[in-house]
Write an enzyme that holds these catalytic residues in place. Structure first.
Site, PDB file in Angstrom:
ATOM      1  N   HIS A  34       0.834  -1.209   0.000  1.00 11.29           N
ATOM      2  CA  HIS A  34       0.000   0.000   0.000  1.00 11.29           C
ATOM      3  C   HIS A  34       0.867   1.257   0.000  1.00 11.29           C
ATOM      4  O   HIS A  34       1.915   1.309   0.642  1.00 11.29           O
ATOM      5  CB  HIS A  34      -0.885   0.039   1.253  1.00 11.29           C
ATOM      6  CG  HIS A  34      -2.066  -0.871   1.181  1.00 11.29           C
ATOM      7  ND1 HIS A  34      -1.998  -2.209   1.506  1.00 11.29           N
ATOM      8  CD2 HIS A  34      -3.360  -0.626   0.825  1.00 11.29           C
ATOM      9  CE1 HIS A  34      -3.201  -2.749   1.362  1.00 11.29           C
ATOM     10  NE2 HIS A  34      -4.038  -1.809   0.943  1.00 11.29           N
ATOM     11  N   ASN A  64       8.009  -4.820   3.159  1.00 12.22           N
ATOM     12  CA  ASN A  64       6.593  -4.491   3.321  1.00 12.22           C
ATOM     13  C   ASN A  64       6.079  -4.877   4.698  1.00 12.22           C
ATOM     14  O   ASN A  64       5.322  -4.126   5.329  1.00 12.22           O
ATOM     15  CB  ASN A  64       5.785  -5.196   2.224  1.00 12.22           C
ATOM     16  CG  ASN A  64       4.322  -4.805   2.254  1.00 12.22           C
ATOM     17  OD1 ASN A  64       3.970  -3.643   2.418  1.00 12.22           O
ATOM     18  ND2 ASN A  64       3.451  -5.795   2.086  1.00 12.22           N
TER      19      ASN A  64
END
Length: 240
Positions: free
Chosen positions: A143, A174
């Site tokens: 994201h 991540n």
């Protein structure tokens, strides 16, 4: 005597002629005014409700709030429930994403288990990222505007799962470092009324080895708050 009489008659005639002309102009103006009034009387008048200032509300994550400071660029701007983004069709990722964080947007009952990564239908299919692009690639769908940043609305959280709000990330980055950085951004709302976050991918060349030869290719890194996640190339010779 005759000259005085002639002059008086001329003045009287001129005054009478002026009075008649003035009267005719007045009648014409009156008719035009009546015609205009008649036309306006046939136009429907819609009632306008009165709204008190106290009744006006703005959603906690209103994307328009981030526009006050300007944008890094103006190409392919898209607004979502809680963030604004500029999409780059060449890379099929966003050039940048800007969001505003505060305690109101970070709290709520939204749950990411009801969200799925999805294609952005507003992007032409030729320039659109798909889930198939990530399948088997070894990269996470990272994201840019984090889902946990927008718990105030389920729709706002779902908007963060558009693939136009995603960049390929190393899984370890991540799930570890990047996740910690997102938590740091949220923690700043304890000290500041509003926190504006601008995030985007940075494409830098890196050194790769193919059959003993050193080649250059583009690698994806993510930047936020000027923090880079890239490492310098350690190769110093022409061979790996």
């Amino acid at each position: 005597m005759m000259r005085c009489w002639r002059t008086g008659a001329t003045l009287l005639f001129g005054a009478g002629l002026g009075a008649v002309a003035s009267r005719l102009l007045s009648i014409r103006d009156q008719k035009e005014e009546e015609e205009r009034t008649g036309l306006l009387s046939r136009v429907p008048v819609l009632p306008v409700p009165r709204v008190q200032a106290s009744e006006l509300t703005v959603s906690p994550g209103a994307s328009g709030a981030v526009m006050k400071y300007g944008f890094p660029s103006l190409a392919n701007i898209k607004t979502r429930e809680s963030y604004v983004t500029s999409y780059d069709p060449r890379t099929r990722t966003a050039s940048w994403v800007i969001e505003r964080l505060n305690p109101a947007v970070l709290s709520g009952s939204s749950d990411r288990k009801y969200c799925d990564f999805k294609e952005d239908d507003s992007v032409h299919v030729f320039h659109r990222a798909t889930n198939a692009d990530y399948r088997g690639s070894g990269f996470d769908r990272g994201h840019l505007a984090a889902a946990a940043n927008h718990k105030w609305s389920q729709k706002a959280m779902e908007d963060t799962f558009y693939l136009s709000n995603v960049a390929p990330q190393n899984p370890h980055l991540n799930q570890k470092t990047w996740n910690n950085l997102e938590k740091l951004c949220r923690s700043l709302t304890k000290h500041y009324l509003n926190v504006y976050v601008c995030t985007g991918p940075l494409y830098l060349p890196r050194c790769v080895c193919v059959s003993g030869r050193r080649l250059m290719e583009n690698s994806t890194s993510i930047i936020r708050f000027l923090a880079t996640t890239t490492s310098p190339c350690r190769h110093t010779s022409s061979r790996c």
